[in-house]
Design an enzyme around this catalytic site. Structure first.
Site, PDB file in Angstrom:
ATOM      1  N   SER A   1       1.004  -1.096  -0.305  1.00 55.16           N
ATOM      2  CA  SER A   1      -0.099   0.065   0.171  1.00 55.16           C
ATOM      3  C   SER A   1       1.191   1.307   0.050  1.00 55.16           C
ATOM      4  O   SER A   1       0.494   2.381   1.019  1.00 55.16           O
ATOM      5  CB  SER A   1      -0.955   0.394   1.616  1.00 55.16           C
TER       6      SER A   1
ATOM      7  N   GLY B   1       1.474   7.938   5.250  1.00 57.73           N
ATOM      8  CA  GLY B   1       2.016   8.475   6.521  1.00 57.73           C
ATOM      9  C   GLY B   1       3.558   8.870   6.905  1.00 57.73           C
ATOM     10  O   GLY B   1       4.050   9.176   8.128  1.00 57.73           O
TER      11      GLY B   1
ATOM     12  N   GLY C   1       0.912   4.175  -1.215  1.00 51.11           N
ATOM     13  CA  GLY C   1       0.116   5.496  -0.954  1.00 51.11           C
ATOM     14  C   GLY C   1       0.110   5.794   0.474  1.00 51.11           C
ATOM     15  O   GLY C   1       0.382   6.926   0.578  1.00 51.11           O
ATOM     16  N   ASP C   2      -1.013   4.720   1.048  1.00 47.91           N
ATOM     17  CA  ASP C   2      -0.456   4.501   2.372  1.00 47.91           C
ATOM     18  C   ASP C   2       0.130   5.304   2.960  1.00 47.91           C
ATOM     19  O   ASP C   2       0.658   5.926   4.341  1.00 47.91           O
ATOM     20  CB  ASP C   2      -1.269   4.035   3.107  1.00 47.91           C
ATOM     21  N   SER C   3       1.632   3.935   2.478  1.00 47.11           N
ATOM     22  CA  SER C   3       2.363   4.715   4.120  1.00 47.11           C
ATOM     23  C   SER C   3       3.622   5.733   3.379  1.00 47.11           C
ATOM     24  O   SER C   3       4.026   6.886   3.782  1.00 47.11           O
ATOM     25  CB  SER C   3       4.111   2.976   3.432  1.00 47.11           C
TER      26      SER C   3
END
Length: 406
Positions: A166, A173, A168-170
């Site tokens: 993932s 973050g 994009g999430d990382s």
């Protein structure tokens, strides 16, 4: 090693899934006390993602390491009241709900600011807190598409594909963690001059699609300047050659990046192609990119005659950037990762009769020669509820029992 630059910083994490918890993990890695709020009984849905045994996935254990878990029902007045009590004792609030959800619960930035005028509020959402798409839900898969990444991943004759994590999430973050530390730094500097930081400067607004866009290099400027619409090029990188994955005799593949002008000359000597080294059409990167098919064919003819180790040894000797394509097993066995403490072992429940020693990825970036030690992997659901409510808020056992009953 006791290097903890964020020691003394307390973070309340209301996020779930990957984006906000990644930010919390980074802050926790470097010493912040991160209190993760989860739903009673169910907890963060990540606990069940890629769950192959036991009751808590290794994905959850990894992303929520160095944190405490408490359970609160934010749909109740009692749960929201405790959040406000905790906010008064925290430096940072992390959340990744859909925009408007905190406000719906009566926990919007203005309310939080009344409870704690120094609070840093870090918010992660699909499209940000403002703009025409702000209220639309979205996961990283969609953000990666809208941010421009998905169009470039895969082979040109097939539909776009997704990376295996993932990403994009990382990335979001990581930006959220950086924005949080930046706001804390500004707060400390302003405190020296007795000048408070206004609320709008303490709200960090991270959008998943914008996080992706920010790492897309010159995608947009190339289009606006030259009308270039970049396309998928498989294992290559647009405009850079030769750089690709090449098959070896033992069924493996290796990555070789020989796109620098001087490197290219050494590269062609290794694969015994002096004709390509002397070709006037291949003396700069632009020419090599135009002739990428011819170059890749020549390189592939060489690599397929050697095993992975043989090819890498010859390339390394000529200082050609190259490397194997690692599996998880390769990473675990790698001496470089081991030397920098990048795989750290913890005994955890994996659903077997006995707990098992499992390696987890170390803390990045390195401070002091080796990865800092992970203090704990992701906690059991509600493991620290009583500790936090009694120790931080001074609640009695009877009060905590009553809260749980409600």
């Amino acid at each position: 090693m006791s290097i903890r630059p964020l020691d003394g910083v307390r973070v309340l994490e209301l996020g779930n899934y990957i984006a906000a918890p990644t930010a919390g993990r980074i802050l926790g890695d470097f010493g912040a006390e991160v209190i993760k709020v989860e739903r009673p009984k169910a907890g963060d849905e990540l606990r069940n993602w890629r769950l192959y045994g036991g009751d808590t996935s290794m994905l959850y254990r990894t992303i929520n390491r160095n944190k405490k878990s408490i359970t609160l029902d934010l749909r109740t007045e009692a749960g929201r009241g405790i959040v406000l009590d905790l906010i008064r004792r925290c430096d940072v609030l992390l959340e990744n709900f859909r925009p408007g959800m905190l406000e719906k619960w009566g926990l919007g930035p203005e309310v939080l600011n009344e409870a704690n005028p120094d609070l840093v509020i870090t918010r992660i959402s699909a499209y940000g807190q403002t703009g025409p798409l702000s209220e639309r839900p979205g996961f990283a898969a969609v953000a990666e598409a809208i941010g421009g990444l998905r169009e470039l991943v895969g082979d040109p004759d097939r539909p776009p594909v997704r990376t295996g994590v993932s990403i994009g999430d990382s990335i979001a973050g990581i930006y959220a963690a950086f924005g949080t530390v930046m706001a804390l730094f500004q707060r400390e500097r302003r405190a020296e001059s007795d000048t408070p930081v206004p609320l709008r400067e303490r709200v960090i607004d991270v959008a998943l699609n914008e996080a992706i866009l920010s790492v897309m290099e010159s995608l947009v400027p190339d289009y606006l300047a030259y009308g270039i619409q970049r396309e998928r090029v498989g294992g290559r990188m647009e405009g850079i050659a030769p750089s690709n994955a090449y098959p070896c005799a033992d069924g493996t593949s290796i990555i070789i990046g020989g796109n620098g002008d001087a490197i290219f000359q050494r590269y062609m000597a290794v694969i015994d192609r002096p004709d390509l080294a002397a070709d006037p059409d291949l003396q700069d990167n632009a020419g090599r990119w135009r002739n990428r098919e011819r170059l890749d064919a020549a390189i592939g003819e060489w690599t397929v005659r050697h095993t992975r180790d043989e090819a890498l040894k010859l390339l390394d000797a000529a200082a050609i950037p190259c490397g194997p394509i690692y599996t998880a097993a390769d990473i675990v066995a790698d001496e470089q990762y081991r030397a920098r403490n990048m795989i750290q072992s913890f005994t955890v429940d994996v659903g077997a009769p006995e707990p098992k020693a499992v390696g987890f990825p170390g803390i990045v970036p390195v401070i002091g020669d080796q990865s800092l030690p992970i203090r704990s992997v992701g906690p059991d659901l509600g493991e620290h509820t009583r500790e936090v409510l009694s120790g931080l808020l001074g609640m009695s056992e009877a009060e905590i029992d009553a809260l749980e009953a409600r």
